[in-house]
Design a protein around this motif. Structure first.
Motif, PDB file in Angstrom:
ATOM      1  N   TYR A  21      -3.106   2.683  17.853  1.00 43.74           N
ATOM      2  CA  TYR A  21      -2.558   2.263  16.563  1.00 43.74           C
ATOM      3  C   TYR A  21      -2.311   3.479  15.681  1.00 43.74           C
ATOM      4  N   ASN A  22      -1.495   3.278  14.640  1.00 40.08           N
ATOM      5  CA  ASN A  22      -1.293   4.353  13.663  1.00 40.08           C
ATOM      6  C   ASN A  22      -2.618   4.759  13.028  1.00 40.08           C
ATOM      7  N   PHE A  23      -3.525   3.801  12.891  1.00 38.85           N
ATOM      8  CA  PHE A  23      -4.854   4.114  12.359  1.00 38.85           C
ATOM      9  C   PHE A  23      -5.532   5.189  13.202  1.00 38.85           C
ATOM     10  N   ASP A  24      -5.368   5.104  14.522  1.00 34.01           N
ATOM     11  CA  ASP A  24      -5.955   6.119  15.411  1.00 34.01           C
ATOM     12  C   ASP A  24      -5.332   7.484  15.154  1.00 34.01           C
ATOM     13  N   PHE A  25      -3.998   7.525  15.096  1.00 31.41           N
ATOM     14  CA  PHE A  25      -3.292   8.796  14.987  1.00 31.41           C
ATOM     15  C   PHE A  25      -3.417   9.423  13.601  1.00 31.41           C
ATOM     16  N   ASP A  26      -3.263   8.588  12.563  1.00 36.39           N
ATOM     17  CA  ASP A  26      -3.144   9.106  11.198  1.00 36.39           C
ATOM     18  C   ASP A  26      -4.475   9.224  10.468  1.00 36.39           C
ATOM     19  N   VAL A  27      -5.460   8.414  10.861  1.00 34.08           N
ATOM     20  CA  VAL A  27      -6.751   8.417  10.171  1.00 34.08           C
ATOM     21  C   VAL A  27      -7.847   9.004  11.055  1.00 34.08           C
ATOM     22  N   MET A  28      -8.025   8.440  12.238  1.00 31.49           N
ATOM     23  CA  MET A  28      -9.152   8.848  13.070  1.00 31.49           C
ATOM     24  C   MET A  28      -8.999  10.259  13.635  1.00 31.49           C
ATOM     25  N   HIS A  29      -7.807  10.618  14.081  1.00 27.03           N
ATOM     26  CA  HIS A  29      -7.639  11.955  14.663  1.00 27.03           C
ATOM     27  C   HIS A  29      -7.988  13.074  13.673  1.00 27.03           C
ATOM     28  N   PRO A  30      -7.478  13.038  12.434  1.00 27.97           N
ATOM     29  CA  PRO A  30      -7.869  14.107  11.494  1.00 27.97           C
ATOM     30  C   PRO A  30      -9.367  14.131  11.211  1.00 27.97           C
ATOM     31  N   PHE A  31      -9.985  12.968  11.095  1.00 26.90           N
ATOM     32  CA  PHE A  31     -11.421  12.946  10.812  1.00 26.90           C
ATOM     33  C   PHE A  31     -12.242  13.366  12.038  1.00 26.90           C
ATOM     34  N   GLN A 208      -5.274  -4.536  11.163  1.00 21.39           N
ATOM     35  CA  GLN A 208      -5.364  -4.739   9.719  1.00 21.39           C
ATOM     36  C   GLN A 208      -5.195  -3.404   8.983  1.00 21.39           C
ATOM     37  N   TRP A 209      -5.804  -2.353   9.519  1.00 18.84           N
ATOM     38  CA  TRP A 209      -5.653  -1.025   8.918  1.00 18.84           C
ATOM     39  C   TRP A 209      -4.189  -0.590   8.948  1.00 18.84           C
ATOM     40  N   ASP A 210      -3.500  -0.841  10.053  1.00 19.52           N
ATOM     41  CA  ASP A 210      -2.101  -0.440  10.143  1.00 19.52           C
ATOM     42  C   ASP A 210      -1.261  -1.092   9.048  1.00 19.52           C
ATOM     43  N   ARG A 211      -1.545  -2.348   8.767  1.00 21.85           N
ATOM     44  CA  ARG A 211      -0.794  -3.036   7.705  1.00 21.85           C
ATOM     45  C   ARG A 211      -1.133  -2.460   6.337  1.00 21.85           C
ATOM     46  N   LEU A 212      -2.407  -2.208   6.087  1.00 23.25           N
ATOM     47  CA  LEU A 212      -2.820  -1.675   4.788  1.00 23.25           C
ATOM     48  C   LEU A 212      -2.271  -0.275   4.545  1.00 23.25           C
ATOM     49  N   LEU A 213      -2.190   0.523   5.598  1.00 16.66           N
ATOM     50  CA  LEU A 213      -1.719   1.899   5.444  1.00 16.66           C
ATOM     51  C   LEU A 213      -0.248   1.976   5.055  1.00 16.66           C
ATOM     52  N   GLN A 214       0.462   0.868   5.187  1.00 19.33           N
ATOM     53  CA  GLN A 214       1.862   0.809   4.780  1.00 19.33           C
ATOM     54  C   GLN A 214       2.011   0.461   3.301  1.00 19.33           C
ATOM     55  N   THR A 215       0.893   0.219   2.627  1.00 18.37           N
ATOM     56  CA  THR A 215       0.903  -0.140   1.222  1.00 18.37           C
ATOM     57  C   THR A 215       0.254   0.965   0.391  1.00 18.37           C
ATOM     58  N   ASP A 216       0.173   0.733  -0.927  1.00 21.99           N
ATOM     59  CA  ASP A 216      -0.510   1.694  -1.798  1.00 21.99           C
ATOM     60  C   ASP A 216      -1.933   1.238  -2.118  1.00 21.99           C
ATOM     61  N   ILE A 217      -2.440   0.259  -1.342  1.00 26.86           N
ATOM     62  CA  ILE A 217      -3.792  -0.255  -1.581  1.00 26.86           C
ATOM     63  C   ILE A 217      -4.837   0.780  -1.186  1.00 26.86           C
ATOM     64  N   ILE A 218      -4.580   1.493  -0.081  1.00 22.62           N
ATOM     65  CA  ILE A 218      -5.531   2.469   0.446  1.00 22.62           C
ATOM     66  C   ILE A 218      -5.124   3.871  -0.015  1.00 22.62           C
ATOM     67  N   SER A 219      -6.004   4.528  -0.735  1.00 25.19           N
ATOM     68  CA  SER A 219      -5.745   5.894  -1.188  1.00 25.19           C
ATOM     69  C   SER A 219      -6.439   6.888  -0.270  1.00 25.19           C
ATOM     70  N   GLN A 220      -6.044   8.148  -0.380  1.00 28.18           N
ATOM     71  CA  GLN A 220      -6.717   9.189   0.376  1.00 28.18           C
ATOM     72  C   GLN A 220      -8.173   9.292  -0.021  1.00 28.18           C
ATOM     73  N   GLU A 221      -8.460   9.018  -1.297  1.00 22.85           N
ATOM     74  CA  GLU A 221      -9.837   9.058  -1.777  1.00 22.85           C
ATOM     75  C   GLU A 221     -10.679   7.966  -1.115  1.00 22.85           C
ATOM     76  N   TYR A 222     -10.071   6.810  -0.889  1.00 19.92           N
ATOM     77  CA  TYR A 222     -10.791   5.717  -0.219  1.00 19.92           C
ATOM     78  C   TYR A 222     -11.100   6.099   1.231  1.00 19.92           C
ATOM     79  N   LEU A 223     -10.118   6.693   1.917  1.00 25.43           N
ATOM     80  CA  LEU A 223     -10.340   7.140   3.299  1.00 25.43           C
ATOM     81  C   LEU A 223     -11.460   8.174   3.345  1.00 25.43           C
ATOM     82  N   GLU A 224     -11.431   9.089   2.383  1.00 25.74           N
ATOM     83  CA  GLU A 224     -12.471  10.113   2.310  1.00 25.74           C
ATOM     84  C   GLU A 224     -13.840   9.471   2.110  1.00 25.74           C
ATOM     85  N   GLY A 225     -13.892   8.429   1.262  1.00 26.05           N
ATOM     86  CA  GLY A 225     -15.153   7.733   1.037  1.00 26.05           C
ATOM     87  C   GLY A 225     -15.675   7.064   2.296  1.00 26.05           C
ATOM     88  N   CYS A 226     -14.775   6.464   3.080  1.00 25.76           N
ATOM     89  CA  CYS A 226     -15.188   5.828   4.339  1.00 25.76           C
ATOM     90  C   CYS A 226     -15.708   6.856   5.332  1.00 25.76           C
TER      91      CYS A 226
END
Length: 248
Positions: A21-31, A208-226
């Protein structure tokens, strides 16, 4: 691995589940990279299970000496075309049969061990044949106890945390690890577990993450917090992470 497995087919998306998923590539890989970097050795990198080169591209920014082993010749062809770097050595082979020219300072095995029929055999090859003296293995697997998975159990979608779903089975999954079972496999293979952690607190499924990442609901600060919260609660992370060294 079974001779009956079709590794080109296993990487295909199914009707109700994507292989990645995009979540894997865009979120998990950098972390993941961020979690690995404090432990990286200078020198060579062996990536076991390079898929289509998405993670490999990130390693190219850190290492000049990269070898990739991948069972799917289709995935290797895509990776070669995407990366366009003749300096990367691609080896199309199963891990149980791969013949590699030398030992490596860093070995990465991310979201792959759960696909392997005999994981201890492969981990033992890493320890005995492929890790250089002082070399380090970066071992990451999806977490059976991730909140998103525990919620799915409570919803009746899967029977228990470590269950392998029909869609996962189509993608070649053989098991679902938790921190204790992953460490059991590593130590059984003779590796020394030096560091254990989790990567990214996760209460939602990948789709669900892939859908949210297409919106402005999830910020970089939220990802950092997770990501930071996951360091406090590794057993509630999307992925579990062991850094291992060659056993004596």
């Amino acid at each position: 691995m079974s001779a009956q497995r079709d590794y080109n087919d296993e990487i295909n998306d199914t009707a109700d589940h994507q292989y990645a998923y995009n979540f894997d590539f865009d979120v998990m890989h950098p972390f993941m990279i961020r979690s690995f970097e404090p432990f990286f050795n200078k020198g060579s990198l062996l990536e076991l299970g390079s898929f289509k080169g998405d993670f490999t591209r990130r390693f190219m920014q850190i290492f000049d000496d990269i070898t990739c082993v991948e069972a799917s010749d289709k995935a290797i062809s895509i990776a070669r075309n995407r990366l366009g770097d003749n300096s990367i050595l691609f080896v199309n082979a199963m891990f149980e049969e791969a013949i590699l020219p030398r030992r490596y300072d860093n070995i990465v095995l991310t979201h792959v061990l759960e696909h392997i029929d005999d994981p201890i055999k492969v981990l033992r090859r890493i320890n005995d044949e492929w890790l250089a003296e002082g070399g380090r293995l970066f071992l990451v697997c999806p977490n059976a106890n991730a909140p998103s998975r525990q919620i799915a159990v409570k919803m009746g979608l899967i029977s228990h945390n470590s269950a392998v779903t029909p869609a996962e089975l189509e993608h070649g999954h053989r098991c679902t690890y938790s921190l204790d079972t992953l460490e059991r496999e590593a130590t059984a293979a003779g590796l020394d577990v030096i560091h254990r952690s989790g990567i990214f607190f996760k209460a939602l499924a990948n789709f669900q993450w892939d859908r949210l990442l297409q919106t402005d609901i999830i910020s970089q600060e939220y990802l950092e917090g997770c990501y930071k919260l996951g360091q406090n609660y590794p057993d509630l992370c999307s992925s579990i992470f062991l850094m291992c060294e060659k056993g004596k």
